[in-house]
Scaffold this motif. Structure first.
Motif, mmCIF file in Angstrom:
data_model
loop_
_atom_site.group_PDB
_atom_site.id
_atom_site.type_symbol
_atom_site.label_atom_id
_atom_site.label_comp_id
_atom_site.label_asym_id
_atom_site.label_seq_id
_atom_site.Cartn_x
_atom_site.Cartn_y
_atom_site.Cartn_z
ATOM 1 N N PHE A 153 -6.137 -4.034 -1.469
ATOM 2 C CA PHE A 153 -6.136 -2.761 -1.118
ATOM 3 C C PHE A 153 -5.767 -2.723 0.265
ATOM 4 O O PHE A 153 -5.069 -1.834 0.873
ATOM 5 C CB PHE A 153 -7.485 -1.921 -1.133
ATOM 6 N N LEU A 154 -6.325 -3.586 1.358
ATOM 7 C CA LEU A 154 -6.046 -3.364 2.704
ATOM 8 C C LEU A 154 -4.639 -4.139 2.880
ATOM 9 O O LEU A 154 -3.920 -3.288 3.761
ATOM 10 C CB LEU A 154 -6.997 -4.349 3.373
ATOM 11 N N ALA A 155 -4.124 -4.781 2.066
ATOM 12 C CA ALA A 155 -2.787 -5.367 2.420
ATOM 13 C C ALA A 155 -1.710 -4.202 1.800
ATOM 14 O O ALA A 155 -0.755 -4.093 2.600
ATOM 15 C CB ALA A 155 -2.541 -6.369 1.387
ATOM 16 N N GLY A 156 -2.195 -3.311 1.046
ATOM 17 C CA GLY A 156 -1.268 -2.170 0.568
ATOM 18 C C GLY A 156 -1.290 -1.129 1.492
ATOM 19 O O GLY A 156 -0.269 -0.625 1.788
ATOM 20 N N ILE A 157 -2.363 -0.979 2.030
ATOM 21 C CA ILE A 157 -2.458 0.157 3.299
ATOM 22 C C ILE A 157 -1.700 -0.291 4.647
ATOM 23 O O ILE A 157 -0.866 0.470 5.079
ATOM 24 C CB ILE A 157 -3.865 0.196 3.681
ATOM 25 N N ASP A 158 -1.753 -1.715 5.040
ATOM 26 C CA ASP A 158 -0.876 -2.482 6.072
ATOM 27 C C ASP A 158 0.597 -2.103 5.486
ATOM 28 O O ASP A 158 1.427 -1.685 6.461
ATOM 29 C CB ASP A 158 -1.086 -3.791 6.195
ATOM 30 N N GLY A 159 1.087 -2.352 4.421
ATOM 31 C CA GLY A 159 2.321 -2.216 3.943
ATOM 32 C C GLY A 159 2.830 -1.147 3.830
ATOM 33 O O GLY A 159 3.950 -0.769 4.575
ATOM 34 N N LEU A 160 2.188 -0.055 3.627
ATOM 35 C CA LEU A 160 2.314 1.611 3.609
ATOM 36 C C LEU A 160 2.770 1.941 5.085
ATOM 37 O O LEU A 160 3.552 2.378 5.205
ATOM 38 C CB LEU A 160 1.572 2.340 2.882
ATOM 39 N N LEU A 161 1.821 1.364 5.922
ATOM 40 C CA LEU A 161 1.837 2.058 7.190
ATOM 41 C C LEU A 161 3.184 1.092 7.873
ATOM 42 O O LEU A 161 3.727 1.881 8.520
ATOM 43 C CB LEU A 161 0.745 1.434 8.110
ATOM 44 N N ILE A 162 3.315 0.043 7.882
ATOM 45 C CA ILE A 162 4.622 -0.750 8.496
ATOM 46 C C ILE A 162 6.015 -0.057 7.732
ATOM 47 O O ILE A 162 6.590 0.144 8.349
ATOM 48 C CB ILE A 162 4.351 -2.334 8.112
#
Length: 187
Positions: A153-162
């Protein structure tokens, strides 16, 4: 005598906070490469000697700024996750998508500054503990049953932001919601 010492300490902490906030504004405007004691002092409206008094080196200043960002980001994500859980599946994804859209829209400069600091740790090992801190803080703050799902979940959020930061037209809440819904409830 104790009161006077406490007053000096409070003024010192206030000045450190002003310097950190000014550092973030410089990074938003000019990137990390634009950070010098002089540019930060000018941004804060204080003498350069004040920045060097509180932060002897630029690395000290960048670490303090990164720690401050990590704390703020961890707190924001913590409350986002808490709201998502309390509102149930549909509303949770909506809350998170709204926060992400805000981070990529009106708060784009701040988000970019935070990620630039975060990525600087790849080149500067002394910044890595501060960069990892937000993940450590979140992992300890948020109750989760599945460590792997939480990290995804956290990696996905980071990816969406980047990805949103490099898009010419960042995604809006409506575009982000189904992706966030999937991250919360993988099929």
């Amino acid at each position: 005598m104790k009161r006077q010492a406490d007053g000096r300490k409070a003024r010192g902490e206030k000045r450190r906070t002003e310097i950190i906030e000014a550092t973030l504004r410089v990074i938003e405007r000019d990137g990390v490469a634009g950070v010098t004691h002089r540019t930060v002092a000018t941004e804060a409206g204080i003498p350069t000697t004040s920045t060097t008094y509180h932060f002897a080196t630029l690395d000290d200043l960048l670490v303090a700024t990164l720690i401050d960002c990590a704390r703020d980001m961890a707190t924001e994500v913590y409350w986002m996750i808490d709201r998502a859980r309390s509102h149930g599946r549909g509303r949770g994804a909506e809350e998170i998508a709204k926060l992400l859209a805000e981070a990529l829209g009106p708060k784009r400069g701040r988000t970019m500054a935070e990620y630039e600091l975060y990525l600087l740790a790849a080149r500067k090992p002394e910044l890595r503990p501060a960069a990892r801190r937000w993940l450590d803080v979140l992992t300890s703050m948020v109750r989760h049953d599945d460590e792997v799902a939480f990290r995804v979940f956290l990696a996905g959020i980071d990816g969406l932001l980047i990805q949103g930061l490099i898009d010419d037209e960042p995604p809006g809440e409506e575009e982000l919601r189904p992706v966030v819904d999937y991250l919360l409830n993988p099929r």
